[in-house]
Design a protein around this motif. Structure first.
Motif, short mmCIF file in Angstrom:
data_model
loop_
_atom_site.label_atom_id
_atom_site.label_comp_id
_atom_site.label_asym_id
_atom_site.label_seq_id
_atom_site.Cartn_x
_atom_site.Cartn_y
_atom_site.Cartn_z
N ALA A 1 0.83 -1.21 0.00
CA ALA A 1 0.00 0.00 0.00
C ALA A 1 0.86 1.26 0.00
O ALA A 1 0.58 2.22 -0.73
CB ALA A 1 -0.94 0.00 1.20
N GLN A 2 1.91 1.26 0.83
CA GLN A 2 2.80 2.43 0.86
C GLN A 2 3.48 2.63 -0.50
O GLN A 2 3.63 3.77 -0.97
CB GLN A 2 3.85 2.24 1.95
N ALA A 3 3.87 1.53 -1.13
CA ALA A 3 4.51 1.63 -2.44
C ALA A 3 3.53 2.17 -3.48
O ALA A 3 3.90 3.00 -4.33
CB ALA A 3 5.02 0.26 -2.87
N LEU A 4 2.29 1.72 -3.45
CA LEU A 4 1.30 2.19 -4.41
C LEU A 4 1.04 3.68 -4.24
O LEU A 4 0.99 4.43 -5.23
CB LEU A 4 0.00 1.40 -4.24
N VAL A 5 0.90 4.14 -3.01
CA VAL A 5 0.66 5.56 -2.76
C VAL A 5 1.84 6.39 -3.26
O VAL A 5 1.66 7.43 -3.91
CB VAL A 5 0.40 5.81 -1.26
N ARG A 6 3.08 5.94 -2.97
CA ARG A 6 4.24 6.70 -3.42
C ARG A 6 4.32 6.71 -4.96
O ARG A 6 4.64 7.73 -5.56
CB ARG A 6 5.53 6.11 -2.84
N PHE A 7 4.02 5.58 -5.57
CA PHE A 7 4.03 5.50 -7.03
C PHE A 7 3.01 6.46 -7.63
O PHE A 7 3.31 7.23 -8.56
CB PHE A 7 3.73 4.06 -7.46
N LEU A 8 1.78 6.43 -7.14
CA LEU A 8 0.71 7.26 -7.70
C LEU A 8 1.02 8.74 -7.56
O LEU A 8 0.67 9.55 -8.44
CB LEU A 8 -0.63 6.94 -7.02
N ALA A 9 1.68 9.12 -6.49
CA ALA A 9 1.98 10.53 -6.25
C ALA A 9 2.98 11.08 -7.26
O ALA A 9 3.11 12.30 -7.40
CB ALA A 9 2.52 10.71 -4.84
N ASN A 10 3.65 10.20 -7.98
CA ASN A 10 4.69 10.64 -8.92
C ASN A 10 4.32 10.43 -10.37
O ASN A 10 5.20 10.40 -11.24
CB ASN A 10 6.00 9.94 -8.59
N GLN A 11 3.02 10.29 -10.66
CA GLN A 11 2.57 10.11 -12.03
C GLN A 11 1.99 11.42 -12.57
O GLN A 11 1.17 12.07 -11.91
CB GLN A 11 1.51 9.01 -12.10
N TYR A 12 2.37 11.76 -13.79
CA TYR A 12 1.92 13.00 -14.43
C TYR A 12 1.45 12.70 -15.85
O TYR A 12 1.91 11.74 -16.48
CB TYR A 12 3.05 14.03 -14.46
N SER A 13 0.55 13.52 -16.35
CA SER A 13 0.17 13.46 -17.76
C SER A 13 0.65 14.74 -18.44
O SER A 13 0.85 15.77 -17.78
CB SER A 13 -1.35 13.32 -17.92
N GLU A 14 0.82 14.65 -19.75
CA GLU A 14 1.24 15.81 -20.54
C GLU A 14 0.57 15.79 -21.90
O GLU A 14 0.50 14.75 -22.55
CB GLU A 14 2.76 15.80 -20.71
N ARG A 15 0.03 16.93 -22.29
CA ARG A 15 -0.45 17.11 -23.66
C ARG A 15 -0.20 18.55 -24.07
O ARG A 15 -0.43 19.47 -23.28
CB ARG A 15 -1.96 16.80 -23.76
N ASP A 16 0.30 18.71 -25.27
CA ASP A 16 0.59 20.04 -25.82
C ASP A 16 1.53 20.84 -24.92
O ASP A 16 1.41 22.06 -24.78
CB ASP A 16 -0.70 20.83 -26.05
N GLY A 17 2.44 20.13 -24.26
CA GLY A 17 3.43 20.79 -23.42
C GLY A 17 2.97 21.14 -22.02
O GLY A 17 3.75 21.69 -21.25
#
Length: 628
Positions: free
Chosen positions: A9-25
């Protein structure tokens, strides 16, 4: 390899906190936070992990904010509404306990996938070790030992996995992000988490937690496909554009407006596409289909070519395959998903909506429709305005008509206000009567049309864009299904206006029931009559306004349309959630029908009303056809 010891659970929370999306810069958090209701299945797993992340936090870790909902289905609705407002570039996680806490999310999952909107669901599951088998809330299946209630998520999820070992989280989490950020494949993503695995420790590679940016590209149209589509358009005498939600999610509104102005092709909209072209634009002909506007449906019946852009062609859009009446009609479909691009035997143009429109415009050059067709469009729009005016000013007594309330609401709200609805008679009225200028101002969930979506969606929409006035339109039927997220609005300090329309029954299904010969059976909120034995006695003494006040909202009452206007001005000036309660006539009148919806009528019946309804149904059914 550098590692860190964390629970799953701790690993999943840390992973999710570092995900980003990008479109058109432009980058933004892909997972901006987590909704949750805790129980024995997740309180010591995801709950502890969220607490630890908030309490300790490491340098450079953005954390994962937590939000408390009051109903698990409601929190999924709030997450979906947030994603819709953010053009599917950002999606919340939702955690729930084992058993009923998790299965409460299944309806929300179906809504997300049907609408093609991203949400990450984290239902807690039974013990992977089965050491305490069976545990509280466990389903015992005599056919297999690995079946749990969470298997019900499989059919309504775009991606499903059960994490039986900590190390399985690594490929599963990466696959989840891939689907959430994919404009074609997106929907509900479900990672079922056994409660013991959530709390199990493992040595995780630090690279798993690095900052990741998921690039949301724009599919470029194939040159040959553009030319094929343009060639068909050049031969059309009476073309019609049908615009869906894909135009809004692509941010293609400016390109579409320029294309319509240059070519003169009229633009009809679905529920998801409304607002892509402003209602008063010379090419805008209103909603299309079963509850469509006069101009749009008349043009659809005459159209020799339909250019569908970002639409999935639901039965309400096609009026159950009857609204496109020209026997020689052909289709060109511009869609990022091939599934939709090939519908109705169309010439497909698989591409991002904005890039596809721009490519078509370049290929067509100075081609445009004949002046006579532009004039035909103007005449039909003028007639449509007359119909709308009559609905807004009907002067119905003693209770106002719902259309009058919508007319007043059109007047008092600014162009950026967000109007939310999902089910009942209001979506039909809104599709004909709502005057949207902004692509985010019309927020009607009509893929799953889920009663109870509205109030919860108000939470998500306001969180997504606090600068906008958010107005929830909800009937008493939907309100009674799910109103408890009013408490969440209050606890989070969100200012939302809720227009609570009470007519003591199911207006939409009541009218449909009557048209099908079923005499509004079971559609009124009434006492059971001692003589007839049916629910057709006096009106129930239900005070929904008092209920809303008990949940923490301020409440204003309106008895007339003028009262309603005044109450709305007060609500707009307020700084906290306010409910405007108004009673309307259960029997309408509603806008005139310009389309049909295929709902089968009993072929054999002892009731005269049903027999008569079947004759009408059979006559309308003859107009239905496949587009080949």
């Amino acid at each position: 390899m550098n590692t860190v010891r964390l629970t799953t659970a701790q690993a999943l929370v840390r992973f999710l906190a570092n995900q980003y999306s990008e479109r058109d810069g432009i980058e933004q958090r892909l997972i901006p936070g987590a909704w949750g209701i805790f129980g024995h299945g997740n309180v010591a797993g995801i709950g502890q992990a969220l607490l630890q992340a908030a309490a300790t936090g490491e340098a450079g870790d953005p954390g994962l904010p937590y939000y408390l909902a009051r109903n698990e289905q409601g929190m999924v609705h709030a997450a979906v509404a947030y994603a819709k407002m953010r053009d599917r570039l950002s999606a919340f996680a939702c955690t729930a306990s084992t058993g009923p806490g998790s299965t409460n999310m299944i309806t929300g999952a179906a809504l997300a996938t049907t609408n093609r909107l991203p949400v990450l669901l984290l239902p807690s599951d039974m013990f992977a070790t089965r050491a305490a088998d069976p545990v509280l809330q466990q389903l015992e299946d005599t056919r297999a030992g690995d079946v749990t209630v969470n298997d019900a998520f499989r059919s309504v999820s775009k991606y499903f996995d059960r994490i039986a070992r900590p190390e399985q989280l690594i490929p599963a989490a990466l696959a989840a992000m891939r689907v959430l950020s994919d404009p074609v494949e997106t929907g509900a993503v479900t990672l079922a988490l056994p409660q013991d695995v959530q709390a199990e420790a493992y040595d995780w590679p630090l690279a798993f937690f690095r900052r990741r940016v998921w690039h949301v590209g724009r599919a470029v149209p194939e040159a040959a496909a553009v030319e094929r589509a343009a060639a068909l358009l050049r031969t059309a005498k009476k073309p019609l554009i049908v615009v869906g939600g894909g135009v809004v999610y692509s941010g293609a509104e400016t390109a579409l407006r320029a294309f319509a102005e240059a070519t003169g092709i009229p633009v009809a909209d679905t529920h998801a596409g409304k607002g892509a072209v402003a209602w008063d634009h010379p090419c805008a002909v209103g909603g299309i289909g079963s509850t469509g506007a006069y101009a749009a449906n008349e043009l659809a019946r005459e159209a020799d070519l339909v250019l569908g852009i970002g639409t999935r062609y639901s039965d309400f859009t096609t009026a159950s395959h009857t609204v496109f009446g020209n026997p020689d009609v052909t289709f060109v479909n511009l869609n990022v998903a091939r599934l939709d691009a090939v519908k109705h035997a169309a010439e497909p143009l698989v591409a991002d909506a904005r890039l596809g429109i721009e490519a078509l415009a370049a290929a067509l050059g100075d081609w445009e429709v004949a002046p006579e067709y532009r004039e035909r469009t103007r005449q039909l729009i003028a007639r449509t305005r007359e119909i709308e005016h009559a609905c807004f000013t009907v002067g119905h007594e003693p209770l106002p008509a719902q259309t009058e309330v919508l007319g007043a609401l059109n007047e008092v709200l600014d162009d950026r206000a967000v109007v939310i609805n999902a089910a009942g008679s209001m979506p039909g009225d809104l599709q004909q009567l709502w005057r949207a200028r902004d692509p985010k101002s019309y927020h009607v969930e009509y893929a799953y049309s889920c009663m109870g979506y509205e109030v919860a969606a108000g939470v998500g929409a306001k969180m997504a864009d606090p600068s906008r006035e958010v107005v929830v339109l909800v009937g008493d039927g939907s309100y009674l299904m799910m109103a408890q997220e009013i408490v969440t609005m209050v606890s989070e300090g969100l200012k939302v206006i809720i227009v609570l329309v009470q007519n003591h029954g199911f207006a939409s299904i009541g009218a449909l029931s009557e048209s099908l010969g079923s005499q509004r059976f079971g559609t009124k909120y009434r006492y059971r009559d001692s003589d007839s034995g049916q629910l057709d006695g006096d009106v129930l003494p239900v005070d929904l306004a008092a209920n809303a006040a008990s949940l923490g909202a301020d409440v204003l009452h309106a008895a007339t349309v003028d009262d309603f206007r005044a109450a709305m001005e007060k609500a707009k000036a307020a700084d906290r959630t306010t409910v405007v309660h108004v009673e309307t006539d259960l029997y309408g009148p509603n806008p005139p029908a310009h389309g049909w919806w295929d709902v089968p009528v009993s072929q054999a019946s002892a009731l005269d009303s049903t027999q008569a309804a079947y004759e009408t149904y059979a006559a309308r059914k003859r107009d239905q056809r496949h587009y080949l």
